[in-house]
Design an enzyme around this catalytic site. Sequence first.
Site, PDB file in Angstrom:
ATOM      1  N   THR A  36      82.923 -16.177  33.608  1.00  0.00           N
ATOM      2  CA  THR A  36      81.732 -16.192  32.753  1.00  0.00           C
ATOM      3  C   THR A  36      81.841 -15.013  31.785  1.00  0.00           C
ATOM      4  OG1 THR A  36      80.441 -14.676  34.119  1.00  0.00           O
ATOM      5  CG2 THR A  36      80.389 -17.022  34.744  1.00  0.00           C
ATOM      6  N   ALA A  83      78.392 -13.728  41.207  1.00  0.00           N
ATOM      7  CA  ALA A  83      76.954 -13.934  40.996  1.00  0.00           C
ATOM      8  C   ALA A  83      76.656 -13.749  39.520  1.00  0.00           C
ATOM      9  CB  ALA A  83      76.146 -12.919  41.812  1.00  0.00           C
ATOM     10  N   THR A 125      72.226  -7.113  47.583  1.00  0.00           N
ATOM     11  CA  THR A 125      71.690  -5.988  46.823  1.00  0.00           C
ATOM     12  C   THR A 125      70.423  -5.423  47.458  1.00  0.00           C
ATOM     13  OG1 THR A 125      70.575  -5.481  44.724  1.00  0.00           O
ATOM     14  CG2 THR A 125      70.580  -7.781  45.372  1.00  0.00           C
ATOM     15  N   ASP A 126      70.172  -4.154  47.207  1.00  0.00           N
ATOM     16  CA  ASP A 126      68.921  -3.536  47.679  1.00  0.00           C
ATOM     17  C   ASP A 126      67.699  -4.108  46.950  1.00  0.00           C
ATOM     18  OD1 ASP A 126      69.284  -2.366  45.149  1.00  0.00           O
ATOM     19  OD2 ASP A 126      69.069  -0.299  45.851  1.00  0.00           O
ATOM     20  N   GLU A 127      67.944  -4.838  45.833  1.00  0.00           N
ATOM     21  CA  GLU A 127      66.807  -5.343  45.052  1.00  0.00           C
ATOM     22  C   GLU A 127      66.013  -6.395  45.806  1.00  0.00           C
ATOM     23  OE1 GLU A 127      67.403  -5.926  40.911  1.00  0.00           O
ATOM     24  OE2 GLU A 127      69.076  -4.525  40.861  1.00  0.00           O
ATOM     25  N   TYR A 150      66.586 -12.871  39.592  1.00  0.00           N
ATOM     26  CA  TYR A 150      67.853 -12.391  40.166  1.00  0.00           C
ATOM     27  C   TYR A 150      67.675 -11.991  41.631  1.00  0.00           C
ATOM     28  CZ  TYR A 150      71.437  -9.023  41.498  1.00  0.00           C
ATOM     29  OH  TYR A 150      72.416  -8.342  42.207  1.00  0.00           O
ATOM     30  N   LYS A 154      69.061 -13.699  45.195  1.00  0.00           N
ATOM     31  CA  LYS A 154      69.897 -12.990  46.171  1.00  0.00           C
ATOM     32  C   LYS A 154      69.225 -13.002  47.544  1.00  0.00           C
ATOM     33  CE  LYS A 154      73.315 -11.077  45.368  1.00  0.00           C
ATOM     34  NZ  LYS A 154      74.749 -11.523  45.213  1.00  0.00           N
ATOM     35  N   ASN A 179      72.466   0.508  43.264  1.00  0.00           N
ATOM     36  CA  ASN A 179      73.037   0.336  41.912  1.00  0.00           C
ATOM     37  C   ASN A 179      74.425   0.950  41.823  1.00  0.00           C
ATOM     38  OD1 ASN A 179      70.075  -0.019  41.483  1.00  0.00           O
ATOM     39  ND2 ASN A 179      70.723  -0.224  39.360  1.00  0.00           N
ATOM     40  N   LYS A 189      74.342  -3.210  31.843  1.00  0.00           N
ATOM     41  CA  LYS A 189      73.625  -2.446  32.860  1.00  0.00           C
ATOM     42  C   LYS A 189      73.398  -1.029  32.346  1.00  0.00           C
ATOM     43  CE  LYS A 189      74.170  -5.895  35.849  1.00  0.00           C
ATOM     44  NZ  LYS A 189      75.484  -6.258  36.301  1.00  0.00           N
ATOM     45  N   LEU A 190      72.469  -0.328  32.979  1.00  0.00           N
ATOM     46  CA  LEU A 190      71.991   0.942  32.406  1.00  0.00           C
ATOM     47  C   LEU A 190      73.119   1.917  32.021  1.00  0.00           C
ATOM     48  CD1 LEU A 190      69.406   2.776  31.857  1.00  0.00           C
ATOM     49  CD2 LEU A 190      69.977   3.844  34.027  1.00  0.00           C
ATOM     50  N   TYR A 207      63.319   1.596  29.068  1.00  0.00           N
ATOM     51  CA  TYR A 207      62.215   0.686  29.379  1.00  0.00           C
ATOM     52  C   TYR A 207      61.022   1.498  29.904  1.00  0.00           C
ATOM     53  CZ  TYR A 207      65.734  -3.132  29.492  1.00  0.00           C
ATOM     54  OH  TYR A 207      66.732  -4.037  29.206  1.00  0.00           O
TER      55      TYR A 207
END
Length: 349
Positions: A36, A83, A125-127, A150, A154, A179, A189-190, A207
């Site tokens: 991708t 992913a 992920t921790d998200e 997202y 997950k 992260n 990404k940041l 942000y």
Amino acid sequence: MKLLVTGGAGFIGSAFIRLVLGGDAAAEVLNFDALTYAGNLENLEPVADHAGYRFVKANLCDVAAVDEAVASYAPDVIVHFAAESHVDRSILSPKPVIDTNFTGTFHLLDAARRRGVQKFIHVSTDEVYGSIDPPADADEDFPLRPSSPYSASKAGSDMLALSYFTTYKLPVIVTRASNNYGPYQFPEKLIPLMIANALDDEPLPIYGDGQQVRDWLYVDDHCRAIQSLLEKGQPGEIYNIGGNRALPNLDVVRMILAATGKTESLLRSVEDRPGHDRRYALSSAKIQRTTGWTPAMDFEQGLARTVDWCRANTSWVERVRSGAYRDYYDSNYSRREEELGRVTAGSKR
Ligand code: NAD
Ligand code: TYD
């Protein structure tokens, strides 16, 4: 040991393959990746000539391709990185995220169940825990409260993977990392976005108030953690993998300004992300107890190394920031600019 690695052309998957093949002439890896926008075979150039390296361009959403790869390669172990990995893209366009992260994971789990593998590492992920109020750090029993398409995809795939252990005894391990940052990270990404913009004297879009907290993990530390779980992780278990370095975004961006020799005049406050999680913080006590793994990279040193890598690889950075990247950049950032009526990054082009 034969490893099937999905998403091996991406940021973390390619670091994992470089680590596995770089340290072992006898290692065997099949990289299953759809290439991708986030997949890039240049990331694997250091190991492309390794005798045990194979690549198949295929999509997890294509059930026949997944079955064929698992059946014909007959891996001992599957490490599942592939992913759609970016929160902002998942907000702009959720469908591919659900298709790959949930349905694609289902296809892979089911192929593994039919074929049988010694271990299946599902990289998460921790998200999935959502925003964590201070002073708590999430352990593996923390409730799941995902905020974005997202993180919800997950969390759903984590549950599905664990159900394959409970129901079919597929030896699944779920990892939840914080992260990541480091070389070869796609500049959406940041950290890589801010480094690339700073080096080009473009504005740095913060942000909201920039006080959101993220825990930073150097990518090679993450890959070593996964290696340690391949050896010592228990099937059916979840392991958090944190970097032990939680920082507000603005502090990270200021460190990037210092490391790139730029000034605060580049900072821009832009419209916040909808559903933005305020704080991630993880306890990694379980993996430390189980495998002895700890994060080794100091954040300042890792950041300096990442900036040095970006400076030394400007052609890689410029190639991935051209073409479709500009369309994404405009759709994500010009919207924020319009809403606030302020200048945002990307406006230079
Ligand atoms: P990435 O976006 O850099 O790479 C994803 C890779 O997966 C790409 O090579 C892409 O081509 C491939 N891919 C995407 N859809 C596919 C599909 N349908 N079929 C086959 N291949 C496909 O992602 P990353 O940052 O390396 O993240 C890897 C994994 O780690 C993801 O599962 C992500 O959720 C997880 N994770 C990432 C972070 C982070 O900070 N980047 C933190 C914790 C967990
Ligand atoms: P990101 O790297 O997208 O990771 P995640 O949202 O998965 O944690 O973002 C990290 C933090 O940085 C998050 O709080 C959002 C913020 N951020 C910005 O302030 N500006 C940006 O341009 C980006 C990409 C992220």
